[in-house]
Design a protein around this motif. Structure first.
Motif, PDB file in Angstrom:
ATOM      1  N   ASN A 297       0.685  -1.377   0.199  1.00  9.32           N
ATOM      2  CA  ASN A 297       0.029   0.011  -0.139  1.00  9.32           C
ATOM      3  C   ASN A 297       0.860   1.203  -0.190  1.00  9.32           C
ATOM      4  O   ASN A 297       0.381   2.353   0.535  1.00  9.32           O
TER       5      ASN A 297
ATOM      6  N   ASP B 100       2.148   2.933  -2.744  1.00  8.03           N
ATOM      7  CA  ASP B 100       1.996   3.634  -4.106  1.00  8.03           C
ATOM      8  C   ASP B 100       3.060   4.282  -4.324  1.00  8.03           C
ATOM      9  O   ASP B 100       3.322   5.486  -4.973  1.00  8.03           O
TER      10      ASP B 100
ATOM     11  N   LEU C 180      -1.345  10.369  -6.605  1.00  8.32           N
ATOM     12  CA  LEU C 180      -1.028   9.199  -5.758  1.00  8.32           C
ATOM     13  C   LEU C 180      -1.620   9.228  -4.451  1.00  8.32           C
ATOM     14  O   LEU C 180      -1.877  10.275  -3.703  1.00  8.32           O
ATOM     15  N   ASN C 181      -1.901   7.935  -4.040  1.00 10.26           N
ATOM     16  CA  ASN C 181      -2.513   7.666  -2.827  1.00 10.26           C
ATOM     17  C   ASN C 181      -1.457   7.929  -1.585  1.00 10.26           C
ATOM     18  O   ASN C 181      -0.302   7.379  -1.405  1.00 10.26           O
TER      19      ASN C 181
ATOM     20  N   GLU D 122      -2.644  -1.867  -3.445  1.00 14.33           N
ATOM     21  CA  GLU D 122      -2.593  -2.061  -4.970  1.00 14.33           C
ATOM     22  C   GLU D 122      -1.610  -3.140  -5.300  1.00 14.33           C
ATOM     23  O   GLU D 122      -0.226  -2.820  -5.014  1.00 14.33           O
TER      24      GLU D 122
ATOM     25  N   SER E 203       6.054   5.525  -6.382  1.00 11.86           N
ATOM     26  CA  SER E 203       6.118   6.102  -7.873  1.00 11.86           C
ATOM     27  C   SER E 203       7.759   6.049  -8.540  1.00 11.86           C
ATOM     28  O   SER E 203       8.431   6.651  -7.858  1.00 11.86           O
TER      29      SER E 203
END
Length: 384
Positions: free
Chosen positions: A169, A171, A200-201, A208, A173
């Motif tokens: 979790n 996220d 972005l979360n 994800e 990048s």
């Protein structure tokens, strides 16, 4: 109440039998795996055989040429290609252990095959070993405090902790080994440009499933251990559980980095672009038995019980996911009529290792049609 010699003897014998049945058997290296009669544990042999027959009759429908199966299975991913080794698979295979003893097997249990995302629980365990040994003070530490080369640079990535990577979790990048995070398992609908440019979360809020970020974890652990991750696993765990010498852990062809002046390969946490863990059913079963016994093999504590408990604690964004272990809690991936204490690793093509603490059972099943695993388990648990 009158206590007689015979009543005391009855209590002693009953206690001895209960204790004997709770003892675990740990197979020595290269020895024939001991079996036990199902009647010794009041197991319904007919129901057990029914589950085995079900696994054999429901083989994964994809090609046995895994290169073909991979390209077909992930064809919607932009720029997807095979970057690491693959291997043609065998047919359905599996083992069921009760207290460490073998009560069922099918197929070739010594054959080495790809395991895809079952690799993730081995990677999670390498992180646990790092925490146990003090190389990582806490999985709640920010990874950027350990990996300073820019992998966790930026306002978003600098927030990411080891726990975020373990729970998928973060996220995170960026790009690693030529693959951008947004190109891994994009949404089935919508414009790809909208997806890659999305907001972005916050780390820790949304799970994800994403192999690029899992590979970031593998790379980060390489930096912490300062030696190849497969070597860490071999020396700290696999040799200690008397695993065979046949398993291998691969990375992508260009996944090289320099540590202490030495070129080292960074491995993957899955196989959907090739690579990952190639391993036999029997060696996976040994790994599962270690976890069933709270991290202890014979008299040696190899990984701490405390770590295992944290690894199988539900994450906030997903009640069915811990530190790369799937959890049978009531949620989207719940198997009804099966204990909620069960946890498992799952990989592409129907690779599963399942730990059933209620029944002291470990199940390894390979190349089972993934949609059939719930029915397989619902059939199997009726045997106990």
């Amino acid at each position: 109440m009158r206590i007689t010699f015979w009543s005391l003897l009855f209590v002693f014998v009953g206690s001895f039998q209960t204790s004997a049945q709770n003892d675990y058997y740990f197979p020595a290296k290269a020895e024939a795996w001991e079996t036990v009669s199902t009647s010794d544990y009041n197991i319904n042999n007919g129901q057990l055989q029914k589950a085995v027959d079900f696994a054999k009759a429901n083989e994964y429908s994809g090609s046995r040429d895994l290169r073909i199966a991979i390209l077909k299975g992930f064809e919607r991913e932009p720029f997807h290609e095979i970057l690491g080794p693959t291997k043609k698979r065998g047919g359905p295979a599996g083992m069921i252990l009760k207290n460490g003893y073998k009560i069922a097997e099918w197929g070739d249990t010594k054959r080495v095959d790809m395991t895809f995302s079952v690799t993730k629980i081995f990677l999670s365990t390498v992180a646990g070993l790092a925490v146990d040994q003090g190389l990582i003070a806490s999985e709640n530490d920010r990874v950027g405090n350990y990996v300073w080369d820019g992998t966790f640079r930026g306002k978003h990535n600098e927030q990411i902790t080891w726990a975020h990577l373990l729970q998928q979790n973060s996220d995170w990048s960026g790009e690693l080994w030529g693959i951008k995070d947004w190109a891994d398992r994009p949404p089935r609908e919508g414009d790809i440009d909208d997806w890659k440019n999305r907001k972005l979360n916050t780390p820790g809020t949304v799970m994800e499933y994403n192999d690029v970020r899992v590979n970031v974890l593998a790379y980060s652990l390489l930096q912490v251990w300062r030696k190849p991750v497969p070597q860490v696993l071999k020396e700290n765990l696999m040799d200690k559980i008397d695993a065979s010498t046949t398993w291998r852990w691969f990375g992508y062809k260009d996944a090289w980095t320099t540590v202490d002046g030495l070129q080292m390969k960074s491995v993957t946490g899955g196989g959907h672009s090739g690579a990952g863990l190639f391993i036999s059913t029997e060696d996976i079963a040994r790994f599962g038995l270690l976890f069933l016994n709270d991290g202890k093999w014979n008299e040696e504590q190899i990984i701490s019980k405390d770590w295992i408990e944290r690894a199988i604690t539900p994450s906030e964004p997903n009640v069915n996911y811990g530190y790369m272990w799937w959890l049978n809690k009531k949620g989207p991936r719940h198997w009804e009529q099966v204990s909620e204490s069960i946890y498992y690793g799952a990989g592409f093509g129907g690779n599963f290792i399942i730990v059933d603490r209620d029944n002291d059972v470990v199940i390894v099943t390979r190349w089972l049609e993934p949609s059939k695993v719930k029915e397989f388990m619902q059939t199997l648990v009726k045997a106990f």
